[in-house]
Scaffold this motif. Structure first.
Motif, PDB file in Angstrom:
ATOM      1  N   VAL A 146      25.800  61.177  37.931  1.00 15.63           N
ATOM      2  CA  VAL A 146      24.732  60.750  37.028  1.00 15.63           C
ATOM      3  C   VAL A 146      25.363  60.115  35.795  1.00 15.63           C
ATOM      4  O   VAL A 146      26.283  60.681  35.205  1.00 15.63           O
ATOM      5  CB  VAL A 146      23.858  61.948  36.590  1.00 15.63           C
ATOM      6  CG1 VAL A 146      22.696  61.470  35.710  1.00 15.63           C
ATOM      7  CG2 VAL A 146      23.343  62.718  37.796  1.00 15.63           C
ATOM      8  N   SER A 147      24.889  58.935  35.426  1.00 13.74           N
ATOM      9  CA  SER A 147      25.411  58.287  34.230  1.00 13.74           C
ATOM     10  C   SER A 147      24.335  57.369  33.660  1.00 13.74           C
ATOM     11  O   SER A 147      23.194  57.371  34.113  1.00 13.74           O
ATOM     12  CB  SER A 147      26.705  57.526  34.547  1.00 13.74           C
ATOM     13  OG  SER A 147      27.414  57.219  33.355  1.00 13.74           O
ATOM     14  N   GLY A 148      24.714  56.568  32.641  1.00 14.69           N
ATOM     15  CA  GLY A 148      23.718  55.831  31.882  1.00 14.69           C
ATOM     16  C   GLY A 148      23.708  54.330  32.016  1.00 14.69           C
ATOM     17  O   GLY A 148      23.066  53.650  31.208  1.00 14.69           O
ATOM     18  N   LEU A 149      24.433  53.776  33.007  1.00 16.42           N
ATOM     19  CA  LEU A 149      24.470  52.328  33.278  1.00 16.42           C
ATOM     20  C   LEU A 149      25.079  51.514  32.133  1.00 16.42           C
ATOM     21  O   LEU A 149      24.994  50.294  32.116  1.00 16.42           O
ATOM     22  CB  LEU A 149      23.071  51.792  33.617  1.00 16.42           C
ATOM     23  CG  LEU A 149      23.036  50.449  34.358  1.00 16.42           C
ATOM     24  CD1 LEU A 149      23.482  50.594  35.806  1.00 16.42           C
ATOM     25  CD2 LEU A 149      21.649  49.815  34.320  1.00 16.42           C
ATOM     26  N   ARG A 215      17.768  59.292  25.896  1.00 15.33           N
ATOM     27  CA  ARG A 215      17.974  59.385  27.342  1.00 15.33           C
ATOM     28  C   ARG A 215      19.155  60.280  27.696  1.00 15.33           C
ATOM     29  O   ARG A 215      19.290  60.740  28.834  1.00 15.33           O
ATOM     30  CB  ARG A 215      18.132  57.993  27.953  1.00 15.33           C
ATOM     31  CG  ARG A 215      19.353  57.187  27.537  1.00 15.33           C
ATOM     32  CD  ARG A 215      20.554  57.404  28.426  1.00 15.33           C
ATOM     33  NE  ARG A 215      21.741  56.810  27.826  1.00 15.33           N
ATOM     34  CZ  ARG A 215      22.159  55.576  28.086  1.00 15.33           C
ATOM     35  NH1 ARG A 215      21.513  54.809  28.905  1.00 15.33           N
ATOM     36  NH2 ARG A 215      23.259  55.117  27.513  1.00 15.33           N
ATOM     37  N   ASN A 216      20.051  60.553  26.720  1.00 16.60           N
ATOM     38  CA  ASN A 216      21.226  61.371  27.012  1.00 16.60           C
ATOM     39  C   ASN A 216      20.858  62.775  27.465  1.00 16.60           C
ATOM     40  O   ASN A 216      21.568  63.397  28.248  1.00 16.60           O
ATOM     41  CB  ASN A 216      22.143  61.441  25.787  1.00 16.60           C
ATOM     42  CG  ASN A 216      22.810  60.114  25.487  1.00 16.60           C
ATOM     43  OD1 ASN A 216      22.780  59.199  26.301  1.00 16.60           O
ATOM     44  ND2 ASN A 216      23.403  59.990  24.327  1.00 16.60           N
ATOM     45  N   ARG A 217      19.727  63.316  26.950  1.00 18.88           N
ATOM     46  CA  ARG A 217      19.320  64.662  27.346  1.00 18.88           C
ATOM     47  C   ARG A 217      18.924  64.702  28.820  1.00 18.88           C
ATOM     48  O   ARG A 217      19.021  65.753  29.474  1.00 18.88           O
ATOM     49  CB  ARG A 217      18.150  65.132  26.474  1.00 18.88           C
ATOM     50  CG  ARG A 217      16.797  64.538  26.846  1.00 18.88           C
ATOM     51  CD  ARG A 217      15.743  64.838  25.814  1.00 18.88           C
ATOM     52  NE  ARG A 217      14.384  64.607  26.257  1.00 18.88           N
ATOM     53  CZ  ARG A 217      13.814  63.426  26.426  1.00 18.88           C
ATOM     54  NH1 ARG A 217      14.510  62.315  26.179  1.00 18.88           N
ATOM     55  NH2 ARG A 217      12.560  63.334  26.839  1.00 18.88           N
ATOM     56  N   ILE A 218      18.497  63.548  29.356  1.00 16.40           N
ATOM     57  CA  ILE A 218      18.141  63.468  30.766  1.00 16.40           C
ATOM     58  C   ILE A 218      19.408  63.413  31.615  1.00 16.40           C
ATOM     59  O   ILE A 218      19.497  64.063  32.662  1.00 16.40           O
ATOM     60  CB  ILE A 218      17.240  62.254  31.032  1.00 16.40           C
ATOM     61  CG1 ILE A 218      15.968  62.337  30.192  1.00 16.40           C
ATOM     62  CG2 ILE A 218      16.897  62.145  32.518  1.00 16.40           C
ATOM     63  CD1 ILE A 218      15.057  61.125  30.319  1.00 16.40           C
ATOM     64  N   ILE A 219      20.390  62.653  31.160  1.00 19.20           N
ATOM     65  CA  ILE A 219      21.664  62.564  31.881  1.00 19.20           C
ATOM     66  C   ILE A 219      22.258  63.959  32.062  1.00 19.20           C
ATOM     67  O   ILE A 219      22.613  64.362  33.174  1.00 19.20           O
ATOM     68  CB  ILE A 219      22.649  61.640  31.142  1.00 19.20           C
ATOM     69  CG1 ILE A 219      22.138  60.198  31.143  1.00 19.20           C
ATOM     70  CG2 ILE A 219      24.036  61.705  31.780  1.00 19.20           C
ATOM     71  CD1 ILE A 219      22.982  59.239  30.325  1.00 19.20           C
ATOM     72  N   SER A 220      22.359  64.706  30.975  1.00 18.15           N
ATOM     73  CA  SER A 220      22.925  66.064  31.068  1.00 18.15           C
ATOM     74  C   SER A 220      21.969  67.017  31.766  1.00 18.15           C
ATOM     75  O   SER A 220      22.399  67.916  32.499  1.00 18.15           O
ATOM     76  CB  SER A 220      23.276  66.590  29.673  1.00 18.15           C
ATOM     77  OG  SER A 220      22.148  66.579  28.818  1.00 18.15           O
ATOM     78  N   GLY A 221      20.663  66.821  31.571  1.00 21.85           N
ATOM     79  CA  GLY A 221      19.676  67.733  32.133  1.00 21.85           C
ATOM     80  C   GLY A 221      19.573  67.674  33.643  1.00 21.85           C
ATOM     81  O   GLY A 221      19.130  68.639  34.276  1.00 21.85           O
ATOM     82  N   LEU A 222      19.957  66.568  34.256  1.00 21.02           N
ATOM     83  CA  LEU A 222      19.892  66.422  35.705  1.00 21.02           C
ATOM     84  C   LEU A 222      21.091  67.047  36.409  1.00 21.02           C
ATOM     85  O   LEU A 222      21.112  67.124  37.636  1.00 21.02           O
ATOM     86  CB  LEU A 222      19.821  64.941  36.077  1.00 21.02           C
ATOM     87  CG  LEU A 222      18.489  64.227  35.834  1.00 21.02           C
ATOM     88  CD1 LEU A 222      18.663  62.723  35.988  1.00 21.02           C
ATOM     89  CD2 LEU A 222      17.422  64.727  36.793  1.00 21.02           C
ATOM     90  N   SER A 223      22.082  67.505  35.645  1.00 22.43           N
ATOM     91  CA  SER A 223      23.364  67.877  36.219  1.00 22.43           C
ATOM     92  C   SER A 223      23.749  69.318  35.917  1.00 22.43           C
ATOM     93  O   SER A 223      23.260  69.930  34.969  1.00 22.43           O
ATOM     94  CB  SER A 223      24.455  66.945  35.670  1.00 22.43           C
ATOM     95  OG  SER A 223      24.070  65.595  35.782  1.00 22.43           O
ATOM     96  N   GLN A 243      23.941  67.781  23.890  1.00 22.31           N
ATOM     97  CA  GLN A 243      22.743  68.064  24.680  1.00 22.31           C
ATOM     98  C   GLN A 243      23.074  69.007  25.829  1.00 22.31           C
ATOM     99  O   GLN A 243      22.322  69.959  26.110  1.00 22.31           O
ATOM    100  CB  GLN A 243      22.160  66.758  25.243  1.00 22.31           C
ATOM    101  CG  GLN A 243      21.653  65.792  24.213  1.00 22.31           C
ATOM    102  CD  GLN A 243      20.266  66.160  23.686  1.00 22.31           C
ATOM    103  OE1 GLN A 243      19.713  67.194  24.028  1.00 22.31           O
ATOM    104  NE2 GLN A 243      19.697  65.298  22.865  1.00 22.31           N
ATOM    105  N   ALA A 244      24.188  68.758  26.511  1.00 22.89           N
ATOM    106  CA  ALA A 244      24.581  69.603  27.641  1.00 22.89           C
ATOM    107  C   ALA A 244      24.805  71.041  27.191  1.00 22.89           C
ATOM    108  O   ALA A 244      24.372  71.998  27.854  1.00 22.89           O
ATOM    109  CB  ALA A 244      25.848  69.040  28.292  1.00 22.89           C
TER     110      ALA A 244
END
Length: 298
Positions: A146-149, A215-223, A243-244
């Motif tokens: 998972v990353s942020g493009l 959007r960073n909270r989503i990156i860490s939240g999915l993992s 966030q993680a």
């Protein structure tokens, strides 16, 4: 008659709403029906400025109930926080998005073996070599990246996953009609076909500076964990690390020379308790073990 789900998605797309406004609406009326009966003036009680309240009222009462009609019938799938398909890991974070928009393989949303990888947009010359050494054994074991493009480390992480036919999720800081950065439009198309593009912003929403930290909270939240490859002292990757940690997820960092500005942020995170990474095993040993032949829970 609109269902609760369609009301939530429409409200999410309206001008004048954000995460806090939607939370206020849901607290006031869990069905969201009464919001449609309010005047623009009454909507201001939810701390919506007058101009924004008028825009919200206008969008709520359009003749066509969908402001972005292509969401309804196109390749974009809208998933609400109350849908069964919503990613379980993401649902546990405090400020989980009320609606996410997806293009691609939505089965990846509930992939148990998911690792976030972020880092500097302007990385060192050795970053690609180090990332391949560490991430290749991980993606070969079936982990989703998972990353942020973003340019730099994010791009490398997505490409390593794609090169090994592993899953990859790109979390955007804008809507799908405004892929950012433009240099990664082709990569976004490849991920849409072979992985998953995800955004909490409606497709017509352009990139704005404050949306990328969000959007960073989503990156860490999915993992299950977040791997920071390189981060300068004021890097946006440090926001993802924060966030993680707030979400109770593992944070891993690649160490570097103390005189090298590329590693100033990551070295500091290691000092604060992040796990130092020298090889793939350092990450895999800290995360839940999965049997090699185990299929992911979807």
């Amino acid at each position: 008659m609109r269902t609760f789900r369609s009301r939530l998605i429409q409200l999410h797309q309206c001008r004048g709403t954000d995460w806090k406004v939607l939370r206020s609406f849901l607290t006031f009326d869990p069905t969201l029906q009464s919001i449609y009966d309010m005047s623009a003036t009454q909507l201001r009680q939810f701390h919506i400025p007058g101009e924004h309240a008028s825009l919200l009222y206008e969008d709520l009462h359009m003749k066509k109930p969908w402001r972005f009609s292509h969401i309804k019938a196109g390749e974009i799938r809208a998933i609400t926080r109350f849908d069964e398909a919503y990613p379980e890991k993401l649902s546990h974070i405090y400020d989980a998005p009320w609606v996410i928009y997806c293009i691609g393989n939505t089965a990846l949303l509930n992939e148990q073996r998911a690792l976030s990888v972020v880092g500097s947009r302007n990385h060192s010359r050795d970053a690609e070599v180090m990332m391949k050494l560490i991430l290749t054994p991980i993606v070969k074991k079936g982990w989703t990246i998972v990353s942020g493009l973003a340019l730099g480390v994010d791009t490398l992480a997505h490409r390593i996953a794609l090169d090994h036919d592993a899953g990859t999720i790109a979390v955007l800081g804008s809507g799908f009609k405004h892929i950012y950065p433009k240099e990664n439009q082709q990569l976004a198309s490849i991920i849409a076909r072979n992985g998953l593009l995800l955004s909490e912003y409606p497709p017509d929403k352009g990139p704005e500076k404050h949306q990328f930290p969000e959007r960073n909270r989503i990156i860490s939240g999915l993992s299950l964990g977040t791997f920071i490859v390189e981060a300068r002292k004021r890097s946006g990757s440090l926001i993802t690390a924060d966030q993680a940690m707030e979400q109770g997820r593992e944070v891993f960092c690649l160490p570097g020379r103390m005189t090298d500005s590329y590693f100033e942020g990551t070295n500091r995170l290691i000092q604060q308790g992040a796990k130092l990474v020298l090889e793939a095993k350092d990450i895999l040993d800290e995360l839940p073990n999965f049997h090699e032949n185990e299929t992911s829970t979807i």
